[in-house]
Design a protein around this motif. Structure first.
Motif, short mmCIF file in Angstrom:
data_model
loop_
_atom_site.label_atom_id
_atom_site.label_comp_id
_atom_site.label_asym_id
_atom_site.label_seq_id
_atom_site.Cartn_x
_atom_site.Cartn_y
_atom_site.Cartn_z
N ALA A 1 4.38 10.45 7.45
CA ALA A 1 4.08 9.63 6.27
C ALA A 1 4.71 10.20 5.02
O ALA A 1 4.88 9.50 4.02
CB ALA A 1 2.57 9.48 6.09
N LYS A 2 5.08 11.50 5.05
CA LYS A 2 5.73 12.11 3.88
C LYS A 2 7.08 11.45 3.59
O LYS A 2 7.57 11.50 2.47
CB LYS A 2 5.91 13.61 4.11
CG LYS A 2 4.61 14.39 4.16
CD LYS A 2 4.88 15.87 4.37
CE LYS A 2 3.58 16.66 4.40
NZ LYS A 2 3.81 18.11 4.60
N ASN B 1 -11.80 7.71 0.29
CA ASN B 1 -12.37 8.85 -0.41
C ASN B 1 -11.86 10.18 0.16
O ASN B 1 -12.58 11.14 0.34
CB ASN B 1 -13.90 8.84 -0.36
CG ASN B 1 -14.47 9.81 -1.39
OD1 ASN B 1 -13.90 10.01 -2.46
ND2 ASN B 1 -15.59 10.42 -1.06
N THR B 2 -10.56 10.22 0.47
CA THR B 2 -9.94 11.46 0.93
C THR B 2 -8.78 11.77 0.00
O THR B 2 -8.72 11.23 -1.12
CB THR B 2 -9.49 11.32 2.40
OG1 THR B 2 -8.95 12.56 2.83
CG2 THR B 2 -8.47 10.21 2.59
N THR B 3 -7.86 12.61 0.40
CA THR B 3 -6.73 12.98 -0.44
C THR B 3 -5.43 12.69 0.29
O THR B 3 -5.38 12.69 1.53
CB THR B 3 -6.76 14.48 -0.78
OG1 THR B 3 -6.62 15.24 0.42
CG2 THR B 3 -8.06 14.85 -1.47
N PRO B 4 -4.34 12.45 -0.46
CA PRO B 4 -3.04 12.30 0.20
C PRO B 4 -2.68 13.50 1.07
O PRO B 4 -2.10 13.36 2.14
CB PRO B 4 -2.06 12.16 -0.98
CG PRO B 4 -2.89 11.59 -2.08
CD PRO B 4 -4.24 12.23 -1.91
N GLU C 1 0.83 -1.20 0.00
CA GLU C 1 0.00 0.00 0.00
C GLU C 1 0.87 1.26 0.00
O GLU C 1 1.98 1.26 0.52
CB GLU C 1 -0.90 0.03 1.23
CG GLU C 1 -2.14 -0.82 1.11
CD GLU C 1 -3.13 -0.57 2.24
OE1 GLU C 1 -4.34 -0.53 1.95
OE2 GLU C 1 -2.70 -0.45 3.39
N ASN C 2 0.33 2.33 -0.58
CA ASN C 2 0.94 3.64 -0.45
C ASN C 2 -0.16 4.64 -0.07
O ASN C 2 -1.35 4.30 -0.05
CB ASN C 2 1.65 4.08 -1.75
CG ASN C 2 0.72 4.06 -2.95
OD1 ASN C 2 -0.47 4.33 -2.84
ND2 ASN C 2 1.27 3.74 -4.11
N VAL C 3 0.23 5.87 0.26
CA VAL C 3 -0.73 6.85 0.75
C VAL C 3 -1.79 7.16 -0.30
O VAL C 3 -2.96 7.34 0.02
CB VAL C 3 0.01 8.14 1.20
CG1 VAL C 3 -0.99 9.25 1.51
CG2 VAL C 3 0.88 7.86 2.40
N TYR C 4 -1.38 7.19 -1.56
CA TYR C 4 -2.34 7.49 -2.62
C TYR C 4 -3.45 6.44 -2.67
O TYR C 4 -4.64 6.77 -2.77
CB TYR C 4 -1.61 7.56 -3.96
CG TYR C 4 -2.49 7.90 -5.13
CD1 TYR C 4 -2.99 9.18 -5.30
CD2 TYR C 4 -2.84 6.93 -6.07
CE1 TYR C 4 -3.80 9.50 -6.36
CE2 TYR C 4 -3.67 7.24 -7.14
CZ TYR C 4 -4.14 8.54 -7.28
OH TYR C 4 -4.95 8.84 -8.34
N ARG C 5 -3.07 5.16 -2.58
CA ARG C 5 -4.08 4.11 -2.63
C ARG C 5 -4.98 4.12 -1.39
O ARG C 5 -6.19 3.91 -1.48
CB ARG C 5 -3.39 2.74 -2.75
CG ARG C 5 -4.40 1.60 -2.91
CD ARG C 5 -3.72 0.28 -3.25
NE ARG C 5 -4.72 -0.76 -3.48
CZ ARG C 5 -4.43 -2.02 -3.83
NH1 ARG C 5 -3.17 -2.37 -3.99
NH2 ARG C 5 -5.38 -2.90 -4.02
N ILE C 6 -4.40 4.40 -0.23
CA ILE C 6 -5.19 4.49 1.00
C ILE C 6 -6.20 5.63 0.89
O ILE C 6 -7.35 5.51 1.30
CB ILE C 6 -4.26 4.67 2.22
CG1 ILE C 6 -3.40 3.42 2.41
CG2 ILE C 6 -5.07 4.96 3.48
CD1 ILE C 6 -2.28 3.60 3.41
N ALA C 7 -5.76 6.77 0.33
CA ALA C 7 -6.65 7.90 0.15
C ALA C 7 -7.83 7.53 -0.74
O ALA C 7 -8.98 7.92 -0.49
CB ALA C 7 -5.88 9.09 -0.45
#
Length: 711
Positions: free
Chosen positions: A42-43, A29-32, A19-25
């Motif tokens: 997380a950055k 239904n939120t944004t990185p 997983e990466n932050v983009y996929r979790i977002a």
């Protein structure tokens, strides 16, 4: 987890493998950006088992799928037991096609809510259901006529729907083939026109609550800017303008516009520690704000990019708090390491346009080729740039960014007709970026032709900006940027200094002379005789034995520089003298100018390149060899020169930006500076025109002819 202040709700998520932050977002239904705000560490990357706090948007979770080879929306709908319609509604961008590595929402993850609620909640729900059953259902929209729309290049269903203020689904219902096919240029599709219904328009409130749909309407409110609207809807300013091609730049209050429904992020939540919001009162100016909070106008614009459009009464802007480290954060800038944040692995398309003049070069005759290269400096520069570009493409490939590179020979300067023909005969509208041409006139031609496609055009060598085209990217810091770099350095430590200005007599130097006098009104101006000669007696009048003397020398006259620097060196025996120049031009490199004298005066100068001794061990210089240099030597058998390094830095930066953003316009909204071999980049939008690079270095001659990086 729940949290404070404005009642924002959070839930926890345990990171799984891959997983990466983009996929979790995507899943929540939120944004990185929103996830990084709550989880700053997380950055720097996330790892399996790590727990992240996720903002609750609509209390829904979505199944996600990473697109693999040969995937289609139709096949995925079968695989996940859903329909193409559902996938398109959850992923509006998919109407343009899906790409390898893209993250798609597939459907909602069902929750067993009844098991976790008490009896009272269920009774209350029952009452609500009864009341809902008594409500009048909305009438189905009535079609009164149809419009035939001819699809233009680069148009999408999403954009067409926004243009006609309908949904993608409305279009697909009248054009059934679009459930399985993509639109193409010159396609003719039916657009339904619905009867107007006299019902009040629901205004999207400024909250973090999200309604899932393809598009929705938004009413312009006081203090809104294009930047804030775009940011809080998770899109770029360019995408907002494409959805609303006729948007009034003044954003009249009450105007209705089209936006995608996504996460709304209150401005307060985007503030970092050490900053606060400030509402602009009537008659306020940028100058007054900068003076009050003690930062430069460039730093203020970096914190509030929308200020390039002007300061307006009622705007809410971000400023540093007093007595905090925020001032240092703004002044120093942040360095971005984009390689750690890659998520957009779609194929990148770059076009390179350089003057190779291959039609007149006989590469089979070695002597003729050598003679030709000696007579054609532009060809030598083009070949060096291109060699660095190739290494950059290969280096990005190792990071997972693949590139389709198309190379075009622009032949010569002022070649407008030929270049226009090149553009018309090739698919430049599909390019993510164009690097080149080399000459300014040809650059303007390309920028003008590709401006309608919003294709970024990067100037690799020219120092001149473009005041006409928004898609123009100036990669070399301009003379003004370099001047401001060293002037700011002197200005912040000019107390108790004797500032001396020595300027060549020439119309071209009147502007910098006036600029220095305006910045340092107490400075002493040395008298220059006809022929650009300085007498010692006149130098004595402007020097001070009791204070440090900071001397600006502005000249491109070798004779004048070779006259002034020995005089200053002689005076350095009895005076504290440091030499500065806003432009270390080729005259300073002339053999008659002794570097020993510049070293003794500790001359400071701005530079677009990182010209310094990179490593020293136990008093002996040791040359550090970067991976780029090693790869270049292995490929070409020689060390890269400045132009080869420049070609690498520009191209690698472009590819890394494309890998961490939707497009290059999105990437330049990131706060911070990127840096590679010998160049750093920090693109800023001009009020009129394109983008310029305001990142530069400050170098000084240290003892024993050693160059040192000051900033």
């Amino acid at each position: 987890m729940s949290n404070y202040a404005i009642g924002q709700q959070y839930k926890s998520h345990t990171v799984t493998k891959g997983e990466n932050v983009y996929r979790i977002a995507k899943r929540y239904n939120t944004t990185p950006e929103a996830i990084y705000k709550i989880n700053p560490t997380a950055k720097d990357g996330i790892k399996e088992g790590q727990i992240l706090a996720i903002p609750v948007v609509d209390d829904q979770e979505y199944k996600t799928h990473v697109v693999e080879k040969d995937d289609t929306v139709y096949n995925l709908s079968k695989k996940y037991n859903t329909t193409p319609e559902v996938i398109y509604n959850l992923n509006p961008e998919a109407v343009n096609g899906i790409n390898l590595g893209q993250v798609l929402r597939i459907g909602v993850i069902e929750k067993n809510i009844e098991e976790n609620r008490d009896v009272e909640e269920q009774i209350q729900d029952g009452k609500s259901k009864v009341l809902d059953s008594l409500k009048v259902l909305p009438e189905e929209k009535k079609i009164v006529r149809y419009i035939t729309h001819k699809v233009r290049r680069k148009e999408t269903l999403y954009g067409i729907a926004g243009k006609y203020k309908i949904t993608v689904e409305d279009i697909k219902k009248e054009n059934k083939r679009l459930y399985s096919e993509q639109i193409k240029k010159k396609d003719k599709i039916r657009i339904p026109v619905f009867a107007k219904v006299e019902t009040p328009v629901e205004v999207v409130k400024d909250s973090i609550v999200n309604r899932l749909s393809v598009t929705t309407t938004y009413i312009i409110k006081p203090k809104d800017t294009r930047y804030n609207i775009a940011r809080r809807h998770g899109i770029t300013i360019g995408e907002l303008e494409r959805l609303n091609p006729n948007i009034d730049p003044n954003l009249p209050i009450g105007t209705e516009i089209i936006v995608p429904t996504t996460v709304f992020i209150p401005v307060e939540e985007t503030l970092e520690s050490g900053f606060e919001l400030y509402e602009v009162p009537a008659k306020e100016t940028i100058f007054n704000i900068c003076r009050t909070v003690q930062i430069s106008s460039d730093s203020l614009v970096k914190l509030n990019p929308f200020l390039v459009e002007g300061l307006k009464e009622g705007m809410v802007i971000t400023i540093p708090k007093k007595d905090t480290l925020a001032l240092d954060i703004v002044a120093q800038g942040k360095y971005l390491t984009l390689e750690d944040k890659l998520y957009n692995f779609n194929l990148k398309k770059l076009a390179v346009m350089l003057p190779f003049t291959l039609d007149t070069l006989n590469v089979e005759t070695r002597q003729q080729t050598t003679d030709y290269l000696k007579k054609k400096p532009s060809l030598r520069i083009a070949l060096d740039l291109y060699s660095g570009i190739l290494i950059a493409v290969d280096s990005a490939r190792v990071k997972g960014i693949t590139t389709e590179l198309n190379v075009f020979d622009t032949k010569k300067n002022n070649n407008k007709d030929y270049i226009t023909k090149l553009i018309n005969e090739n698919n430049f509208d599909e390019a993510d970026a164009v690097i080149g041409p080399l000459f300014q006139n040809n650059l303007e031609t390309v920028a003008e032709a590709l401006n309608k496609y919003n294709t970024p055009v990067f100037s690799p060598a020219s120092k001149r900006e473009s005041s006409l085209y928004d898609n123009f990217f100036q990669t070399r810091p301009t003379s003004a940027v370099l001047q401001d770099k060293i002037i700011a350095f002197v200005e912040k430590d000019s107390i108790d200094k004797n500032i001396v200005i020595i300027v060549q007599q020439s119309p071209k130097y009147e502007a910098i002379k006036a600029k220095l006098k305006a910045k340092f009104p107490e400075a002493k101006i040395a008298r220059i005789e006809e022929g650009n000669y300085l007498y010692e007696v006149h130098l004595n009048k402007v020097l001070d034995e009791k204070k440090p003397n900071w001397v600006f020398l502005e000249s491109d006259d070798v004779a004048m520089i070779s006259n002034v620097t020995p005089l200053l060196n002689a005076k350095a025996e009895s005076h504290n003298i440091t030499l500065f120049t806003t432009d270390k031009n080729t005259a300073f490199d002339d053999d008659s100018i002794k570097n020993e004298q510049l070293s003794k005066l500790h001359m400071h100068y701005p530079s677009l390149n990182k010209e310094y001794d990179k490593e020293e061990v136990e008093g002996e210089e040791k040359k550090s060899v970067s991976p780029f240099v090693k790869r270049y030597i292995k490929e070409y058998g020689v060390e890269p020169n400045n132009w080869a390094v420049r070609g690498f830095d520009i191209t690698y930066d472009i590819l890394m930006r494309l890998g961490t953003a939707d497009d290059l316009y999105h990437s330049v909204s990131f706060e911070g500076v990127t840096e590679y071999e010998e160049t750093k980049f920090n693109y800023t939008k001009k009020i009129i025109g394109g983008y310029y690079n305001n990142a530069a270095y400050l170098i000084k001659f240290d003892n024993d002819l050693k160059l040192t990086l000051v900033e």
